[in-house]
Design a protein around this motif. Structure first.
Motif, mmCIF file in Angstrom:
data_model
loop_
_atom_site.group_PDB
_atom_site.id
_atom_site.type_symbol
_atom_site.label_atom_id
_atom_site.label_comp_id
_atom_site.label_asym_id
_atom_site.label_seq_id
_atom_site.Cartn_x
_atom_site.Cartn_y
_atom_site.Cartn_z
ATOM 1 N N SER A 1 13.174 -23.458 -17.924
ATOM 2 C CA SER A 1 12.775 -23.449 -19.342
ATOM 3 C C SER A 1 12.795 -24.891 -19.833
ATOM 4 O O SER A 1 13.820 -25.552 -19.744
ATOM 5 C CB SER A 1 13.752 -22.636 -20.189
ATOM 6 O OG SER A 1 13.654 -21.286 -19.895
ATOM 7 N N THR A 2 11.666 -25.353 -20.321
ATOM 8 C CA THR A 2 11.590 -26.716 -20.833
ATOM 9 C C THR A 2 10.983 -26.708 -22.235
ATOM 10 O O THR A 2 10.217 -25.810 -22.576
ATOM 11 C CB THR A 2 10.717 -27.604 -19.921
ATOM 12 O OG1 THR A 2 9.400 -27.061 -19.863
ATOM 13 C CG2 THR A 2 11.296 -27.678 -18.516
ATOM 14 N N PRO A 3 11.311 -27.714 -23.056
ATOM 15 C CA PRO A 3 10.716 -27.780 -24.381
ATOM 16 C C PRO A 3 9.228 -28.100 -24.323
ATOM 17 O O PRO A 3 8.746 -28.621 -23.307
ATOM 18 C CB PRO A 3 11.493 -28.876 -25.087
ATOM 19 C CG PRO A 3 12.191 -29.626 -24.026
ATOM 20 C CD PRO A 3 12.272 -28.764 -22.808
ATOM 21 N N ASP A 4 8.529 -27.813 -25.402
ATOM 22 C CA ASP A 4 7.102 -28.130 -25.479
ATOM 23 C C ASP A 4 6.861 -29.602 -25.282
ATOM 24 O O ASP A 4 7.632 -30.434 -25.626
ATOM 25 C CB ASP A 4 6.540 -27.718 -26.838
ATOM 26 C CG ASP A 4 6.581 -26.198 -27.005
ATOM 27 O OD1 ASP A 4 6.677 -25.495 -26.001
ATOM 28 O OD2 ASP A 4 6.526 -25.753 -28.155
ATOM 29 N N GLY B 1 18.878 -23.052 -25.840
ATOM 30 C CA GLY B 1 17.800 -22.428 -26.613
ATOM 31 C C GLY B 1 17.223 -21.220 -25.904
ATOM 32 O O GLY B 1 17.939 -20.308 -25.513
ATOM 33 N N GLY C 1 17.272 -26.023 -17.481
ATOM 34 C CA GLY C 1 17.008 -25.940 -18.917
ATOM 35 C C GLY C 1 17.714 -24.703 -19.448
ATOM 36 O O GLY C 1 17.144 -23.627 -19.480
#
Length: 82
Positions: free
Chosen positions: A79-82, A18, A15
């Motif tokens: 890191s991953t999105p919500d 962003g 990830g």
């Protein structure tokens, strides 16, 4: 695994767009960190991260990355999105 020559940390990022890109920049700014692999399902984000870490191997599937590089990675940043 024990200490290696030069005591460098081999880091993989999962990830890398962003907030993941920001975190990866912070982690990779340390003088003894080498980014060895990058993984993201978004090819555009992966391409951007690759420009900053040209020696890293690129993956779209973290499972493949971990299987192929398990002996070449010391730490993984996720890191991953919500």
């Amino acid at each position: 695994a024990g200490p290696r020559a030069k005591d460098r940390l081999r880091l993989a990022g999962i990830g890398v767009g962003g907030m993941g890109a920001s975190d990866l920049a912070s982690l990779s700014s340390h003088a003894k960190v080498d980014v060895v692999a990058l993984c993201d399902v978004d090819e555009n984000r992966l391409a951007e991260a690759s420009k900053k870490h040209p020696n890293a191997k690129l993956y779209r599937d973290y499972r493949v990355m971990l299987q192929e590089m398990n002996s070449e990675i010391d730490a993984v940043h996720v890191s991953t999105p919500d």
